[in-house]
Every structure is written in structure tokens, then in C-alpha cells.
Design a protein around this motif. Structure first.
Motif, PDB file in Angstrom:
ATOM      1  N   GLU A  85      -1.222  11.456 -10.352  1.00 45.93           N
ATOM      2  CA  GLU A  85      -2.289  12.448 -10.151  1.00 45.93           C
ATOM      3  C   GLU A  85      -1.754  13.876 -10.098  1.00 45.93           C
ATOM      4  O   GLU A  85      -2.404  14.810 -10.563  1.00 45.93           O
ATOM      5  N   THR A 142       0.451   6.267  -7.248  1.00 50.91           N
ATOM      6  CA  THR A 142      -0.823   6.926  -7.555  1.00 50.91           C
ATOM      7  C   THR A 142      -0.688   8.441  -7.455  1.00 50.91           C
ATOM      8  O   THR A 142      -1.172   9.189  -8.313  1.00 50.91           O
ATOM      9  N   LYS A 143       0.009   8.899  -6.412  1.00 56.62           N
ATOM     10  CA  LYS A 143       0.184  10.335  -6.225  1.00 56.62           C
ATOM     11  C   LYS A 143       1.007  10.948  -7.364  1.00 56.62           C
ATOM     12  O   LYS A 143       0.718  12.058  -7.823  1.00 56.62           O
ATOM     13  N   ASN A 151       0.823  -1.214   0.000  1.00 53.41           N
ATOM     14  CA  ASN A 151       0.000   0.000   0.000  1.00 53.41           C
ATOM     15  C   ASN A 151       0.855   1.261   0.000  1.00 53.41           C
ATOM     16  O   ASN A 151       0.489   2.273  -0.616  1.00 53.41           O
ATOM     17  N   ALA A 152       1.987   1.212   0.697  1.00 48.98           N
ATOM     18  CA  ALA A 152       2.877   2.380   0.748  1.00 48.98           C
ATOM     19  C   ALA A 152       3.414   2.713  -0.641  1.00 48.98           C
ATOM     20  O   ALA A 152       3.415   3.884  -1.056  1.00 48.98           O
ATOM     21  N   SER A 174       8.449   5.660   4.260  1.00 45.74           N
ATOM     22  CA  SER A 174       7.176   5.362   3.589  1.00 45.74           C
ATOM     23  C   SER A 174       6.114   4.883   4.569  1.00 45.74           C
ATOM     24  O   SER A 174       4.923   5.101   4.361  1.00 45.74           O
ATOM     25  N   LYS A 176       2.086   1.752  -3.569  1.00 46.56           N
ATOM     26  CA  LYS A 176       0.954   2.116  -4.433  1.00 46.56           C
ATOM     27  C   LYS A 176       0.526   3.571  -4.198  1.00 46.56           C
ATOM     28  O   LYS A 176       0.162   4.279  -5.136  1.00 46.56           O
ATOM     29  N   TYR A 177       0.567   3.991  -2.952  1.00 48.99           N
ATOM     30  CA  TYR A 177       0.200   5.380  -2.628  1.00 48.99           C
ATOM     31  C   TYR A 177       1.099   6.357  -3.376  1.00 48.99           C
ATOM     32  O   TYR A 177       0.630   7.331  -3.972  1.00 48.99           O
ATOM     33  N   TYR A 178       2.413   6.093  -3.341  1.00 45.88           N
ATOM     34  CA  TYR A 178       3.354   6.995  -4.006  1.00 45.88           C
ATOM     35  C   TYR A 178       3.138   7.031  -5.520  1.00 45.88           C
ATOM     36  O   TYR A 178       3.126   8.102  -6.135  1.00 45.88           O
TER      37      TYR A 178
END
Length: 571
Positions: free
Chosen positions: A16, A12-13, A5-6, A169, A8-10
Motif C-alpha cells: 500500500e 499489506t503495508k 496476522n503480524a 512484530s 500479513k500486516y507488514y
């Protein structure tokens, strides 16, 4: 704490922040692996990334000024040079630059000086600088990290950077504990504390409790990587090798083109996610159920007799096709595992491995090893690992026959790269200096036996072995891990139960240990544990680690006896 998840968060950000519009993702070799482990290509396409480019590629894409470029690279000297060249002669319209770790201000200044056309819109540090394999398991993909008992300098620096990225992270600033008998552990712990102090502004997190970073040395448990495995993920890695979620099946007889390489990802394969910890017998039953379900749906699809049937078929076809691919992939993989188990007599081999790791019956075990060395079905590597386990177990016993077994391997014409491991494993683990037998573990652990059934007569195999890591973490959770054997760096001593534990294994971890951490997380709902290693071993990669480590080994490594209760005294 979830490393997938850590990452994937980066990612995705990144996609975006650059806003809407067509984008290209410019990466290096390592960041390509980091992203591909957690995102499929189709998922990246949904984020308007339509082109992938490598900054270190010999041949680059032609200039496409209408595209926004998201740069995601490690902050290495080589990448800074390549990126400086890129900015001097930009191929794309604008650039959003993300480094996977902390970057010196001098490098930022250098990039600014080369951005003469002012194409750079943003520069950030996004700490996705490790391979997220499972939600609780990470690696740096370093196959051999040491030479003798010292760190190889590039791998030391990479390990420090990777652990710092994991901490950032996950937003953790931990207390550090390390294995006191390992100079490599101490060196790594001190360097990480130095970076934490140097970058203290980056580590000001609100934390409900004080996390623990525990640094361990693979050499204290040389047994776990020697054993054949019997859970799905671990078994695939042991017999077929998993490399960044990919398994090469091109050597399988009669394999179709589509299945020459398959992807096993818990992120994108629900069947794999649900079953990666099942043992061999259980996975056989689940595969049978999957086949039965697929055959029912296939028969349903054959009955297209009306407009309504056609409409239903069109609506469900993508799911049916996906299920078809899942069935084909896992039936092929499990089928190949089953073939290898039968062809190489792995049930008998593994049973003896378990006996050697958990029981002391010298005479009986010696005869069984001799029998299997003479069995033509047994692979050279399996004959070798049995002798290695025997050597570790009985090196201190005056009546041992290590030399005789070594001679039998030579007589069998086992390649020298394997035979030399019999004595190398003793140097690697420092067994010659152990005062108490490594394997006499009844006093510190209950031997658990799990019988598994269901596939091709698999009904008498016991997975008795428990990794040493399990005992260490259990004592850490209870506040009973000896502070002399595993001291805190600095004068801090915390006695309350830790809620967040990050374990790092120098010299590589294993999927058996990953399973142990998975089970410990389930058994201790108030505690979250993640495990990392320089790599994730199977027998072949562990052999490379041994070979690299024993070069110039001297007696600075003081092996800790598992049976030595002073290591596990209650504080």
C-alpha cells in the motif's frame, strides 16, 4: 498475539505504501518462504503485484522501468551486496526497500552511496523475519542448530534475529526466563537481553502486563519427537512431510498431475483450518461428510434444464470448482495416510510407543518390541524408534536388553544411520547422567487417554502421551514454575499470572506441542501463548538433530528429571 496476522500486516503495508500502479516484488529465498506461507499468489496479485523476482537468482528479469519495485529481503551481508549492485544498475523505475529485521546504519549508508540514479523512495524495517505456520506457531526453518552442545554460529545469529523480529512484530518487550541446565538456553537468553538493551528505543511499547519469553531446550524432552502422531496436521508432517505448507505426493501410486504437490494452508483452505487438530478417526468421518455434500451438489449441477438453471450454475460454478479441488486434495491425502497406516502396521506400533512413553511394564513391552522388529510390515524407522524409546525408558534398569534389541535391528539389516540412533539418543538427552527415570511421570501429570474411532477399525488407539511442555506452561501460568530450574535473566521475579507468553524451543518443536499450546490457549482465556522453534520436527528431521548434536557431546548438559519435584515446587 497472532504471528500470521503480524506478517500479513507488514506485507499489506508494503504494497500500500508504494501507492497505486503495477509493482514487482523483489525477494530473497527466505523472504519468499515467509510471504508464501501467509499469502497466496492470487492475493498478492490483487495488491497490484504482477511480477515476482529473486535478488539472488542466477537469471534475473529484464529491466522494466515502468514498474515500481518493492524490495523485501533479510538484512544479510550478501543481500546488501546484491542490492547495492541492483541500485547501481536499476532494472525498475523506483524502489521501496523493506528489510525484514534491524539493519545497521553503515549498510544504509552503503546503499545510499550506490543509489547514484536516486531511484530509492523509501527504506524501512518491517519485522517479518520468521515463518508463521499457525496463528500461535512460528519457526526459522533451521534443521540442525547445534554441533555438540554448542550453537553453530550462523544459526545462533539467525535465531537471535528471528526472536527479536517476533518480539518487535508483536510489540512485546519481555522478561526472559530460560532453562537453567542448558548452556545453549542461557547463551541465547543473554544475547537477546543484550539486543533488547542495545535497541531499547525500538522496544518502547505500551504493555498492559509484562510478557514472558521462555527459552527451552529440546533435549529435555526427547520423547515427543519420537512418537507417531494421530492428529491431521501432525500426521501429515510425520508420514508425508509438510514443507512451507506444501506436501509432495508425487510418489503416490496413480496420482494425477494436479495432485503431485498439494498446499495445506489454514489461511486458504477452510476445511484444513477447521480440521487440522482432529484425530485420524475423526478426520475420516469429516471426509465422508465432505464427500456426501459434494456429491449432492454435483447432482444438482447435472440438472441444467432451463435458463434459470444455467444462470445459477454460472454463479455457483467457482464455489463448486473450489469445493471439488478441496475434496480431491483431502481425500487423496487422507487416503494415502490410511494406506500407510495399514501397510506399516502403525496402529500396533503407535500403541506400543504410547505404552513405552507412559507406562512401565518392562517384560511385556520388551516382548512386544521383539515381535514388531520381526514384523516385515513395520518400517525400519518405526522399529528403530521403538528401540530408542525403550533405551530412554529403561537405560537405568539393570535388566534392560538394549544390546539385544540393537542386535535384532542389525540382524534385520536396518541401515546404520538408524541403528546408531539407539545409543545417540542416550547421549543426546544425557540419560546416562539422569538419577531418576524420565518416564516415571505419574507424580507430575495425569495421563489422559483419548479413544478415537471411525476409520478402518481405529478403535483401540490411545494418545496417552502429554508433552513435557504442557506441564511447564501450566506451572508458569499458575506462578509455580521453579525459579532455580527456570530462572529470570537478571534479578527480576514476577509472581502474578502472565498474560502473554512466548515459548521458544532450541532444537526444534513439534506439531504435538503446537496442539498442546492451542489447547492451553483455549483452557486459559486470560492468557495468550505462542510457540516457536528452530524448526518443526518429524522423526526424520529429529534424527538429523540428534546426529548433529551428539558430535563431540560432553557432560555439560545436566538433564533435569521430570519427576524431580523441586523443579515444580510452588514459589
Amino acid at each position: 498475539m497472532n504471528v500470521i496476522n503480524a506478517i500479513k500486516y507488514y506485507v499489506t503495508k508494503m504494497t500500500e505504501e508504494s501507492g497505486p500502479g503495477m509493482k514487482v516484488l523483489l525477494m530473497d529465498k527466505q523472504t519468499t518462504s515467509i510471504i508464501s506461507l501467509v499469502f497466496s499468489q492470487s492475493e498478492i496479485l490483487m495488491k497490484e503485484v504482477y511480477l515476482f523476482d529473486r535478488i539472488d537468482a542466477a537469471v534475473r528479469n529484464e529491466g522494466l522501468k515502468h514498474l515500481k519495485c518493492i524490495v523485501f529481503v533479510r538484512p544479510t551481508e550478501e543481500n546488501i551486496r546484491l542490492l547495492s549492485d541492483e541500485l547501481r544498475y536499476p532494472k525498475y523505475g523506483v524502489y521501496y526497500i523493506y528489510f525484514s529485521n534491524i539493519i545497521p546504519k553503515t549498510d544504509i549508508k552503503l546503499l545510499a552511496e550506490n543509489d547514484e540514479q536516486e531511484v530509492v523512495r523509501e527504506v524501512h524495517e518491517f519485522y517479518a523475519d520468521y515463518l508463521a505456520i499457525n496463528s500461535h506457531l512460528f519457526s526459522f526453518g533451521i534443521s540442525t542448530c547445534s554441533k555438540g552442545l554448542n550453537w553453530e554460529k550462523p544459526y545462533f545469529e539467525r535465531t537471535v534475529q528471528g526472536i527479536i523480529a517476533v518480539l518487535l512484530s508483536l510489540k512485546k518487550c519481555p522478561l526472559i526466563r530460560f532453562q537453567n541446565n542448558s548452556d545453549m538456553c542461557k547463551h541465547l537468553a543473554e544475547k537477546i537481553r543484550y539486543v533488547l538493551n542495545q535497541e531499547s528505543n525500538s522496544f518502547k511499547f505500551r504493555q498492559e502486563s509484562q510478557p514472558i519469553l521462555l527459552i527451552l531446550d529440546r533435549r529435555d524432552d526427547p520423547v515427543t519427537p519420537l512418537l507417531n502422531q494421530w492428529t491431521y496436521q501432525a500426521m501429515v508432517h510425520e508420514l508425508l512431510t509438510i514443507n512451507n505448507n506444501r506436501v509432495d505426493l508425487s510418489n503416490v501410486k496413480g496420482i494425477t498431475k494436479e495432485l503431485k504437490e498439494v498446499v495445506l494452508s489454514a489461511q486458504h483452505d477452510e476445511f484444513y483450518a477447521n480440521n487440522l487438530y482432529l484425530n485420524f478417526g475423526e478426520i475420516g468421518q469429516v471426509i465422508k461428510s465432505l464427500m456426501d455434500e459434494f456429491q449432492k451438489k454435483a447432482k444438482k449441477h447435472q440438472k441444467v434444464e432451463s435458463i434459470a438453471d444455467m444462470k445459477a450454475f454460472v454463479e455457483t460454478y467457482p464455489l463448486f470448482k473450489k469445493m471439488s479441488g478441496t475434496v480431491a486434495k483431502h481425500v487423496t491425502v487422507v487416503g494415502e495416510l490410511s494406506t500407510l497406516v495399514a501397510n506399516y502396521n502403525l496402529l500396533e506400533v503407535s500403541e506400543l510407543e504410547q505404552e513405552l512413553s507412559c507406562q512401565s511394564e518392562h517384560s511385556t513391552q520388551l516382548q512386544k518390541i521383539k515381535k514388531l522388529i520381526n514384523d516385515s510390515r513395520v518400517r525400519d524407522i518405526d522399529a528403530t524408534r521403538l528401540v530408542m524409546l525403550y533405551a530412554l525408558h529403561y537405560a537405568k534398569q539393570t535388566s534392560n536388553d538394549i544390546a539385544g534389541l540393537y542386535s535384532m535391528l542389525k540382524k534385520r539389516n536396518v541401515p546404520e544411520k538408524y541403528t546408531k540412533l539407539v545409543y545417540s539418543i542416550l547421549d543426546y538427552s544425557g540419560v546416562s547422567t539422569k538419577q531418576i527415570n524420565l518416564f516415571d511421570r505419574e507424580a507430575v501429570a495425569k495421563i489422559t487417554k483419548k479413544l478415537f474411532k471411525g476409520l478402518n477399525g481405529v478403535d483401540n488407539i490411545y494418545t496417552q502421551h502429554t508433552p513435557l511442555l504442557t506441564e511447564i506452561i501450566e506451572d508458569l501460568i499458575k506462578g509455580k514454575l521453579n525459579s532455580q530450574s527456570f530462572p529470570y535473566l537478571g534479578n527480576t521475579v514476577i509472581t502474578r499470572k502472565p498474560q502473554d507468553i512466548i515459548v521458544f524451543m532450541i532444537g526444534g518443536t513439534t506439531y504435538e506441542e503446537s496442539l498442546a499450546i492451542y489447547n492451553l490457549n483455549k483452557q486459559n482465556p486470560g492468557t495468550k501463548i505462542i510457540l516457536g522453534g528452530t524448526t518443526v520436527h518429524n522423526f526424520d528431521s529429529f534424527c538429523e538433530e540428534i546426529e548433529a548434536t551428539v558430535v563431540g557431546t560432553i557432560a555439560r548438559y545436566k538433564p533435569r528429571s521430570v519427576r524431580d519435584r523441586s523443579d515444580f515446587d510452588h514459589n
